[in-house]
Design a protein around this motif. Structure first.
Motif, PDB file in Angstrom:
ATOM      1  N   ARG A  19       0.704  -1.209   0.004  1.00  0.00           N
ATOM      2  CA  ARG A  19      -0.196   0.212   0.010  1.00  0.00           C
ATOM      3  C   ARG A  19       0.898   1.235   0.012  1.00  0.00           C
ATOM      4  NH1 ARG A  19      -2.749   1.741   4.329  1.00  0.00           N
ATOM      5  NH2 ARG A  19      -3.687   3.324   3.036  1.00  0.00           N
ATOM      6  N   ARG A  20       2.120   1.164   1.035  1.00  0.00           N
ATOM      7  CA  ARG A  20       2.716   2.365   0.995  1.00  0.00           C
ATOM      8  C   ARG A  20       3.476   2.632  -0.437  1.00  0.00           C
ATOM      9  NH1 ARG A  20       1.161   5.378   4.476  1.00  0.00           N
ATOM     10  NH2 ARG A  20       2.948   6.560   4.252  1.00  0.00           N
ATOM     11  N   VAL A  78       6.176   4.242   7.803  1.00  0.00           N
ATOM     12  CA  VAL A  78       5.117   5.010   8.412  1.00  0.00           C
ATOM     13  C   VAL A  78       5.434   5.834   9.715  1.00  0.00           C
ATOM     14  CG1 VAL A  78       3.007   4.968   9.724  1.00  0.00           C
ATOM     15  CG2 VAL A  78       3.440   3.505   7.557  1.00  0.00           C
ATOM     16  N   VAL A  84       3.670   8.042  11.715  1.00  0.00           N
ATOM     17  CA  VAL A  84       2.495   8.583  12.775  1.00  0.00           C
ATOM     18  C   VAL A  84       2.814   8.309  14.153  1.00  0.00           C
ATOM     19  CG1 VAL A  84       0.106   8.461  12.819  1.00  0.00           C
ATOM     20  CG2 VAL A  84       0.805   8.327  10.721  1.00  0.00           C
ATOM     21  N   ARG A 143       0.339   8.732  23.549  1.00  0.00           N
ATOM     22  CA  ARG A 143      -0.533   7.833  22.634  1.00  0.00           C
ATOM     23  C   ARG A 143      -0.891   6.849  23.581  1.00  0.00           C
ATOM     24  NH1 ARG A 143      -0.308   5.772  16.765  1.00  0.00           N
ATOM     25  NH2 ARG A 143      -1.719   4.290  16.909  1.00  0.00           N
ATOM     26  N   ILE A 158       4.640  -4.071  13.941  1.00  0.00           N
ATOM     27  CA  ILE A 158       3.329  -4.153  13.179  1.00  0.00           C
ATOM     28  C   ILE A 158       3.736  -3.875  11.606  1.00  0.00           C
ATOM     29  CG2 ILE A 158       1.278  -3.676  14.531  1.00  0.00           C
ATOM     30  CD1 ILE A 158       0.975  -0.671  13.528  1.00  0.00           C
ATOM     31  N   TYR A 159       4.898  -3.662  11.293  1.00  0.00           N
ATOM     32  CA  TYR A 159       5.146  -3.194  10.226  1.00  0.00           C
ATOM     33  C   TYR A 159       6.119  -4.344   9.568  1.00  0.00           C
ATOM     34  CZ  TYR A 159       2.937   1.094  10.561  1.00  0.00           C
ATOM     35  OH  TYR A 159       2.044   1.845  10.776  1.00  0.00           O
ATOM     36  N   LYS A 165      -1.848  -3.211  20.176  1.00  0.00           N
ATOM     37  CA  LYS A 165      -2.133  -4.614  19.433  1.00  0.00           C
ATOM     38  C   LYS A 165      -0.958  -5.224  19.043  1.00  0.00           C
ATOM     39  CE  LYS A 165      -6.400  -3.129  19.940  1.00  0.00           C
ATOM     40  NZ  LYS A 165      -7.186  -3.932  20.704  1.00  0.00           N
ATOM     41  N   PRO A 187      -9.716  -2.856  15.067  1.00  0.00           N
ATOM     42  CA  PRO A 187      -9.565  -1.978  16.517  1.00  0.00           C
ATOM     43  C   PRO A 187      -9.278  -0.691  15.842  1.00  0.00           C
ATOM     44  CG  PRO A 187      -7.329  -3.147  15.866  1.00  0.00           C
ATOM     45  CD  PRO A 187      -8.407  -3.645  14.919  1.00  0.00           C
ATOM     46  N   ASN A 247      -8.250   3.267  15.797  1.00  0.00           N
ATOM     47  CA  ASN A 247      -6.932   4.046  15.455  1.00  0.00           C
ATOM     48  C   ASN A 247      -6.003   3.067  14.544  1.00  0.00           C
ATOM     49  OD1 ASN A 247      -5.949   6.283  15.601  1.00  0.00           O
ATOM     50  ND2 ASN A 247      -5.222   6.601  17.758  1.00  0.00           N
ATOM     51  N   TYR A 248      -6.553   2.125  14.214  1.00  0.00           N
ATOM     52  CA  TYR A 248      -5.397   1.424  13.086  1.00  0.00           C
ATOM     53  C   TYR A 248      -6.178   0.953  11.761  1.00  0.00           C
ATOM     54  CZ  TYR A 248      -2.432   0.013  17.044  1.00  0.00           C
ATOM     55  OH  TYR A 248      -1.784   0.182  18.287  1.00  0.00           O
ATOM     56  N   HIS A 249      -5.435   0.806  10.760  1.00  0.00           N
ATOM     57  CA  HIS A 249      -6.187   0.259   9.477  1.00  0.00           C
ATOM     58  C   HIS A 249      -5.955  -1.100   9.747  1.00  0.00           C
ATOM     59  CE1 HIS A 249      -6.667   3.779   7.437  1.00  0.00           C
ATOM     60  NE2 HIS A 249      -5.714   4.214   7.355  1.00  0.00           N
ATOM     61  N   THR A 298      -0.937   2.067  11.074  1.00  0.00           N
ATOM     62  CA  THR A 298      -1.110   3.363  11.681  1.00  0.00           C
ATOM     63  C   THR A 298      -1.111   4.382  10.717  1.00  0.00           C
ATOM     64  OG1 THR A 298       0.917   3.786  12.762  1.00  0.00           O
ATOM     65  CG2 THR A 298      -0.852   2.649  13.946  1.00  0.00           C
ATOM     66  N   SER A 299      -0.701   4.056   9.499  1.00  0.00           N
ATOM     67  CA  SER A 299      -0.629   5.173   8.408  1.00  0.00           C
ATOM     68  C   SER A 299      -1.894   6.249   8.427  1.00  0.00           C
ATOM     69  CB  SER A 299      -0.075   4.638   7.151  1.00  0.00           C
ATOM     70  OG  SER A 299      -1.347   3.965   6.568  1.00  0.00           O
ATOM     71  N   GLU A 300      -1.737   7.342   7.641  1.00  0.00           N
ATOM     72  CA  GLU A 300      -2.784   8.396   7.510  1.00  0.00           C
ATOM     73  C   GLU A 300      -4.064   8.022   7.410  1.00  0.00           C
ATOM     74  OE1 GLU A 300      -0.559   7.154   5.136  1.00  0.00           O
ATOM     75  OE2 GLU A 300       0.532   9.274   4.995  1.00  0.00           O
ATOM     76  N   ILE A 355      -7.668   7.741   6.109  1.00  0.00           N
ATOM     77  CA  ILE A 355      -8.326   7.550   4.569  1.00  0.00           C
ATOM     78  C   ILE A 355      -9.643   7.905   4.863  1.00  0.00           C
ATOM     79  CG2 ILE A 355      -8.569   6.305   2.472  1.00  0.00           C
ATOM     80  CD1 ILE A 355      -5.683   6.608   2.756  1.00  0.00           C
ATOM     81  N   ARG A 413      -9.628   5.929  10.397  1.00  0.00           N
ATOM     82  CA  ARG A 413      -8.760   4.931  10.572  1.00  0.00           C
ATOM     83  C   ARG A 413      -9.367   4.245  11.641  1.00  0.00           C
ATOM     84  NH1 ARG A 413      -3.897   7.561  11.466  1.00  0.00           N
ATOM     85  NH2 ARG A 413      -4.289   7.770  13.490  1.00  0.00           N
ATOM     86  N   VAL A 459      -9.481   0.504   2.915  1.00  0.00           N
ATOM     87  CA  VAL A 459      -8.133   0.187   3.059  1.00  0.00           C
ATOM     88  C   VAL A 459      -8.593  -1.467   3.295  1.00  0.00           C
ATOM     89  CG1 VAL A 459      -6.410  -0.110   4.489  1.00  0.00           C
ATOM     90  CG2 VAL A 459      -7.088   2.034   3.684  1.00  0.00           C
TER      91      VAL A 459
END
Lengths: 269, 197
Positions: free
Chosen positions: A32-33, A69, A71, A76, A215-216, A244, B84, B86-88, B101-103, B105, B109, B114
């Motif tokens: 996707r990225r 990413v 973000v 948080r 997660i990545y 998560k 969940p 705040n996550y895609h 956690t990307s921007e 859409i 999110r 997605v």
């Protein structure tokens, strides 16, 4: 959407030309990225994109910045910071010296959050915060401690929800749409580039935070990184992951004890 | 289109919704006692501060077990998974779920587009996408991706939706295989992979 074979070619080319290995990144997100930057930059043929990446190191750097990413936010998941504040810091506070590693710190919002917690607990003077990321551009931002003012209201809410009692504006000076965090918060921070994919342990820590980075990564790389953290963690030290994320697919959980419902594990042997 | 055709070979039903979709879900989920060997994945717009309320509510309402979503959790048939906050939510070829956690859409999110696009990549013709009520255009591109990959597309009848904008936007931009009201969506889900009519 770009094809799987195109993504594989890009991964191989980047490794061959620049030595950076995206091969163990989670494929769904990485695809996707890459697809996003490919279209944003107006490419229509994948070989044009590949050739640009191969021949233009500046463009390669920009592409890596875009596909990783970055973000993040201050405080948080406030309930996580509440547990840090109430349960973890009092335990760490008994030590003469506290070593903390923020692995994959991005633009540093969580490092400044930690510094605020330590300062409020009267522990900042005897702490050191190592903050690392693979991306040199985000580390430059992190060093400055300057964050967009439009985010500050959310951060102040998070701070309060994490048990913070001060006026959040005590921690920064607002100017021209930005908030510059007080320099005393950054005095104990050390920023440095570190790649979790290929670099090794560089110190022993009492607390390692790596939130929403794993997660990545695919499961194999997650195992490598969790074991790297295990090697870098003192006995009775703490490992904190994203809400998560889990260590259970990566390491024997008998070595670790989970703290309450949070994603914080204590190394018990 | 609206013939009584049983969909077979389904591995995943993915359901997306926004404003008003919770009402449909709490009518549908309590009636699903058993499904025929597919997973149900739910992607609903929600506040980023809502950590657990939606999971708790849907777990309470569901007869099927709701599996908590963590990164790289295996996607197994006969369970419900909820994206969940705040996550895609993404789908890996190894049939696990992964998070990102990307921007945002479509200001969202998790984003329905997605998750739908990612599920379409992995599951192709063994995927069914259902789009419920909402007041945002999220979901339409995702349904197009599901259809292009050979999957089946269901849209809630806008007349039965609390917020018709989202299903309407889908219908204006593509041709769903089925346009169903809430009760019909329930019957449709129960019929999937069943051999008798």
């Amino acid at each position: 959407m770009i094809e799987d074979i195109e993504l594989e070619t890009l991964i191989n080319d980047v490794y061959e030309y620049y030595g950076f290995d995206f091969g163990s990144y989670s494929k769904a997100s990485l695809k996707r990225r890459v697809n996003r930057i490919f279209h944003l930059d107006g490419f229509t043929h994948f070989h044009d994109f590949l050739s640009k990446v191969r021949t233009d190191p500046e463009y390669y750097k920009k592409m890596v910045d875009e596909i990783t990413v970055n973000v993040t936010e201050m405080f948080r998941d406030p309930s996580f910071y509440m547990v840090l504040r109430k349960e973890i810091l009092p335990l760490l506070g008994t030590k003469p010296f506290i070593r903390i590693w923020h692995a994959g710190c991005s633009t540093g919002e969580e490092v400044y959050s930690m510094a605020i917690l330590l300062k409020e607990a009267g522990l900042l003077h005897k702490s050191i915060l190592y903050a690392t990321d693979v991306n040199a551009t985000v580390l430059e931002t992190a060093k400055k401690g300057i964050f967009p003012l439009r985010m500050i209201k959310d951060y102040a809410d998070n701070y309060r929800d994490s048990g913070g009692q001060q006026d959040f504006s005590n921690f920064y000076i607002a100017n021209y749409g930005f908030a510059k965090f007080n320099e005393d918060l950054a005095e104990k921070m050390v920023f440095s580039q570190h790649n979790l994919v290929s670099d090794n342990s560089f110190n022993e820590f009492d607390l390692i935070l790596c939130r929403n980075v794993l997660i990545y990564f695919d499961n194999k790389l997650q195992q490598r990184v969790i074991n790297l953290f295990d090697d870098s963690l003192a006995i009775l030290g703490f490992l904190a992951l994203g809400t998560k994320e889990t260590i259970k697919y990566s390491i024997s959980t008998s070595k670790y004890k989970q703290i309450e419902k949070e994603k914080i594990w204590r190394k018990i042997k | 289109m609206e013939e009584n055709k049983i969909i077979t070979g389904c591995k995943v039903i993915i359901i997306g919704g926004s404003a008003g979709s919770l009402y449909a879900l709490i009518q549908i989920l309590p009636e699903i006692v058993k499904v025929n060997s597919f997973a149900i994945v739910i992607v609903v717009h929600r506040k980023s501060s809502d950590e657990q309320t939606l999971e708790d509510l849907l777990t309470l309402k569901s007869k099927l077990e709701v599996k908590p979503v963590e990164d790289k959790v295996p996607l197994l048939p006969n369970y419900i998974y909820i994206a969940p906050s705040n996550y895609h939510l993404l789908f890996e070829k190894e049939e696990t779920l992964s998070l990102d956690t990307s921007e945002k859409i479509n200001y969202s999110r998790p984003s329905i587009d997605v998750s739908f696009e990612s599920a379409a990549e992995v599951y192709g013709s063994s995927l069914i996408g259902i789009l419920l009520s909402g007041s945002n255009k999220d979901g339409t591109l995702g349904l197009q991706a599901i259809q292009a990959a050979g999957g089946t597309v269901v849209v809630q009848n806008p007349l039965s939706a609390e917020m018709p904008f989202m299903p309407n936007n889908a219908i204006l931009n593509m041709t769903p295989d089925f346009i169903l009201n809430v009760q019909e969506i329930l019957e449709f889900i129960l019929s999937v992979n069943s051999t008798e009519i």
